[in-house]
Design a protein around this motif. Sequence first.
Motif, PDB file in Angstrom:
ATOM      1  N   VAL A  33       0.839  -1.195   0.000  1.00  0.00           N
ATOM      2  CA  VAL A  33       0.000   0.000   0.000  1.00  0.00           C
ATOM      3  C   VAL A  33       0.875   1.246   0.000  1.00  0.00           C
ATOM      4  CG1 VAL A  33      -1.730  -1.238   1.375  1.00  0.00           C
ATOM      5  CG2 VAL A  33      -0.177   0.354   2.501  1.00  0.00           C
ATOM      6  N   VAL A  34       0.265   2.367  -0.379  1.00  0.00           N
ATOM      7  CA  VAL A  34       0.846   3.694  -0.180  1.00  0.00           C
ATOM      8  C   VAL A  34      -0.060   4.407   0.805  1.00  0.00           C
ATOM      9  CG1 VAL A  34       1.523   5.866  -1.244  1.00  0.00           C
ATOM     10  CG2 VAL A  34       1.762   3.728  -2.528  1.00  0.00           C
ATOM     11  N   ARG A  35       0.507   4.843   1.917  1.00  0.00           N
ATOM     12  CA  ARG A  35      -0.315   5.468   2.949  1.00  0.00           C
ATOM     13  C   ARG A  35       0.218   6.860   3.301  1.00  0.00           C
ATOM     14  NH1 ARG A  35       1.789   0.967   7.240  1.00  0.00           N
ATOM     15  NH2 ARG A  35       3.717   2.013   7.914  1.00  0.00           N
ATOM     16  N   ARG A  36      -0.692   7.696   3.753  1.00  0.00           N
ATOM     17  CA  ARG A  36      -0.362   9.064   4.192  1.00  0.00           C
ATOM     18  C   ARG A  36      -0.572   9.124   5.692  1.00  0.00           C
ATOM     19  NH1 ARG A  36      -2.631  14.281   5.084  1.00  0.00           N
ATOM     20  NH2 ARG A  36      -1.569  15.983   3.985  1.00  0.00           N
ATOM     21  N   VAL A  37       0.470   9.513   6.411  1.00  0.00           N
ATOM     22  CA  VAL A  37       0.406   9.602   7.862  1.00  0.00           C
ATOM     23  C   VAL A  37       0.681  11.052   8.254  1.00  0.00           C
ATOM     24  CG1 VAL A  37       1.284   8.719  10.052  1.00  0.00           C
ATOM     25  CG2 VAL A  37       1.251   7.232   8.030  1.00  0.00           C
ATOM     26  N   ALA A  38      -0.225  11.620   9.043  1.00  0.00           N
ATOM     27  CA  ALA A  38      -0.120  13.034   9.388  1.00  0.00           C
ATOM     28  C   ALA A  38      -0.662  13.244  10.799  1.00  0.00           C
ATOM     29  CB  ALA A  38      -0.888  13.874   8.363  1.00  0.00           C
ATOM     30  N   ALA A  39      -0.840  14.498  11.179  1.00  0.00           N
ATOM     31  CA  ALA A  39      -1.398  14.821  12.486  1.00  0.00           C
ATOM     32  C   ALA A  39      -2.833  14.313  12.588  1.00  0.00           C
ATOM     33  CB  ALA A  39      -1.343  16.325  12.714  1.00  0.00           C
ATOM     34  N   ALA A  40      -3.318  14.166  13.820  1.00  0.00           N
ATOM     35  CA  ALA A  40      -4.649  13.605  14.032  1.00  0.00           C
ATOM     36  C   ALA A  40      -5.739  14.441  13.373  1.00  0.00           C
ATOM     37  CB  ALA A  40      -4.919  13.463  15.526  1.00  0.00           C
ATOM     38  N   HIS A  41      -5.543  15.765  13.272  1.00  0.00           N
ATOM     39  CA  HIS A  41      -6.579  16.611  12.670  1.00  0.00           C
ATOM     40  C   HIS A  41      -6.470  16.662  11.150  1.00  0.00           C
ATOM     41  CE1 HIS A  41      -3.167  19.455  13.229  1.00  0.00           C
ATOM     42  NE2 HIS A  41      -3.581  19.957  12.080  1.00  0.00           N
ATOM     43  N   ASP A  42      -5.435  16.050  10.594  1.00  0.00           N
ATOM     44  CA  ASP A  42      -5.223  16.020   9.144  1.00  0.00           C
ATOM     45  C   ASP A  42      -5.809  14.717   8.590  1.00  0.00           C
ATOM     46  OD1 ASP A  42      -4.281  16.606   6.590  1.00  0.00           O
ATOM     47  OD2 ASP A  42      -2.269  17.135   7.279  1.00  0.00           O
ATOM     48  N   TRP A  43      -5.654  14.507   7.253  1.00  0.00           N
ATOM     49  CA  TRP A  43      -6.169  13.279   6.628  1.00  0.00           C
ATOM     50  C   TRP A  43      -5.120  12.178   6.736  1.00  0.00           C
ATOM     51  CZ3 TRP A  43      -5.071   9.775   2.762  1.00  0.00           C
ATOM     52  CH2 TRP A  43      -6.133   8.948   2.352  1.00  0.00           C
ATOM     53  N   ASN A  44      -5.535  11.058   7.319  1.00  0.00           N
ATOM     54  CA  ASN A  44      -4.691   9.877   7.421  1.00  0.00           C
ATOM     55  C   ASN A  44      -5.363   8.735   6.678  1.00  0.00           C
ATOM     56  OD1 ASN A  44      -2.402  10.339   9.597  1.00  0.00           O
ATOM     57  ND2 ASN A  44      -4.227  11.412  10.332  1.00  0.00           N
ATOM     58  N   GLY A  45      -4.576   7.999   5.877  1.00  0.00           N
ATOM     59  CA  GLY A  45      -5.209   6.885   5.206  1.00  0.00           C
ATOM     60  C   GLY A  45      -4.380   6.255   4.113  1.00  0.00           C
ATOM     61  N   VAL A  46      -5.004   5.295   3.442  1.00  0.00           N
ATOM     62  CA  VAL A  46      -4.384   4.551   2.350  1.00  0.00           C
ATOM     63  C   VAL A  46      -4.801   5.200   1.036  1.00  0.00           C
ATOM     64  CG1 VAL A  46      -4.288   2.328   1.159  1.00  0.00           C
ATOM     65  CG2 VAL A  46      -4.279   2.412   3.668  1.00  0.00           C
ATOM     66  N   LEU A  47      -3.794   5.656   0.280  1.00  0.00           N
ATOM     67  CA  LEU A  47      -4.028   6.303  -1.008  1.00  0.00           C
ATOM     68  C   LEU A  47      -4.166   5.302  -2.143  1.00  0.00           C
ATOM     69  CD1 LEU A  47      -1.212   8.969  -0.602  1.00  0.00           C
ATOM     70  CD2 LEU A  47      -3.639   9.519  -0.738  1.00  0.00           C
ATOM     71  N   TRP A  48      -3.385   4.242  -2.067  1.00  0.00           N
ATOM     72  CA  TRP A  48      -3.337   3.258  -3.156  1.00  0.00           C
ATOM     73  C   TRP A  48      -2.975   1.900  -2.574  1.00  0.00           C
ATOM     74  CZ3 TRP A  48       0.527   0.010  -4.992  1.00  0.00           C
ATOM     75  CH2 TRP A  48       0.267  -0.598  -6.241  1.00  0.00           C
ATOM     76  N   SER A  49      -3.505   0.850  -3.208  1.00  0.00           N
ATOM     77  CA  SER A  49      -3.126  -0.502  -2.802  1.00  0.00           C
ATOM     78  C   SER A  49      -3.042  -1.384  -4.031  1.00  0.00           C
ATOM     79  CB  SER A  49      -4.143  -1.079  -1.807  1.00  0.00           C
ATOM     80  OG  SER A  49      -5.444  -1.126  -2.373  1.00  0.00           O
ATOM     81  N   GLY A  50      -2.034  -2.253  -4.028  1.00  0.00           N
ATOM     82  CA  GLY A  50      -1.881  -3.261  -5.078  1.00  0.00           C
ATOM     83  C   GLY A  50      -1.740  -4.609  -4.407  1.00  0.00           C
ATOM     84  N   LEU A  51      -2.854  -5.177  -3.993  1.00  0.00           N
ATOM     85  CA  LEU A  51      -2.854  -6.353  -3.127  1.00  0.00           C
ATOM     86  C   LEU A  51      -3.175  -7.629  -3.901  1.00  0.00           C
ATOM     87  CD1 LEU A  51      -4.762  -4.899  -0.043  1.00  0.00           C
ATOM     88  CD2 LEU A  51      -2.308  -4.878  -0.519  1.00  0.00           C
ATOM     89  N   GLU A  52      -2.544  -8.716  -3.484  1.00  0.00           N
ATOM     90  CA  GLU A  52      -2.850 -10.044  -4.003  1.00  0.00           C
ATOM     91  C   GLU A  52      -3.962 -10.662  -3.151  1.00  0.00           C
ATOM     92  OE1 GLU A  52      -1.478 -11.314  -6.645  1.00  0.00           O
ATOM     93  OE2 GLU A  52       0.090  -9.801  -6.963  1.00  0.00           O
ATOM     94  N   GLU A  53      -4.784 -11.480  -3.779  1.00  0.00           N
ATOM     95  CA  GLU A  53      -5.877 -12.102  -3.033  1.00  0.00           C
ATOM     96  C   GLU A  53      -5.369 -12.881  -1.829  1.00  0.00           C
ATOM     97  OE1 GLU A  53      -8.609 -14.404  -5.267  1.00  0.00           O
ATOM     98  OE2 GLU A  53      -9.060 -12.821  -6.718  1.00  0.00           O
TER      99      GLU A  53
END
Length: 264
Positions: A33-53
């Motif tokens: 995955v590509v994730r964005r990690v920031a302050a609690a009041h900012d947006w945190n989450g997974v931007l992109w995923s290339g996952l195998e089943e």
Amino acid sequence: MDHSAVLAAYDRQIRQNLEPDGPGVLIERVDGVVRRVAAAHDWNGVLWSGLEESTADESIAAQVRHFTSLGLSFEWKTYTHDLPADLPERLLAAGFTAEPSEALMVADVQELPLDIAPPEGIRLLPVTDADGVRRMTEVHEQAFGTDGTDLGRQLLDQLTTAPDSVAAVVAMAGDVPVSSARIEFRPGTDFAGLWGGGTVAEWRGRGIYRSLIAHRARIAAERGVRHLQVDASDDSRPILLRLGFTELATTTPYVYEAPPARAA
């Protein structure tokens, strides 16, 4: 517009290879995955995923462990073309909650109408300081019925530490803020994002939203941006289609709420 090529460019530039775009922001690539990690009041989450089943469930669990270990709630932003095809079902099974889906819409800046003026009695006021942010969050809370505290803190952070990364505007009826919106720039990419366009209920249907699209498109054109991107609600989608935006995919946010901190 070559839909497939633009969607591929969006995935590559904005979801897979985005650089840190705010104060204290980390862009991390791990566990598929590509994730964005920031302050609690900012947006945190997974931007992109290339996952195998075969490994998707463990990758999902790894993200839950990572963000909750930091005390952060986070969002996994999925798109209709993401793999595996049952990713939404896997996220729900892992304890995520789905929020309303939106349309990923993109337009070529040079093909948009840039000369739409605000309706009579409305003036557009740039947001550059704490007073402007206060007006903007006031509109946000009235238009969307949600707390604008985190948005206000995030925007004030951007204006203070990276003012070239964002341009925000409030539509004023006299001294009363009635609509607001912002555009966020991603240096080194073909895209700028339109966010937060909202109008208080009694002022809707008068053309303010369209004028805010044109206002931000003019700013994008001045900066040489090629494409504007919007995650459009059902309300804004028809307006954007009429202005020249194209729908490329559907995006759905899946939210995982961090457990409340234990009292000392």
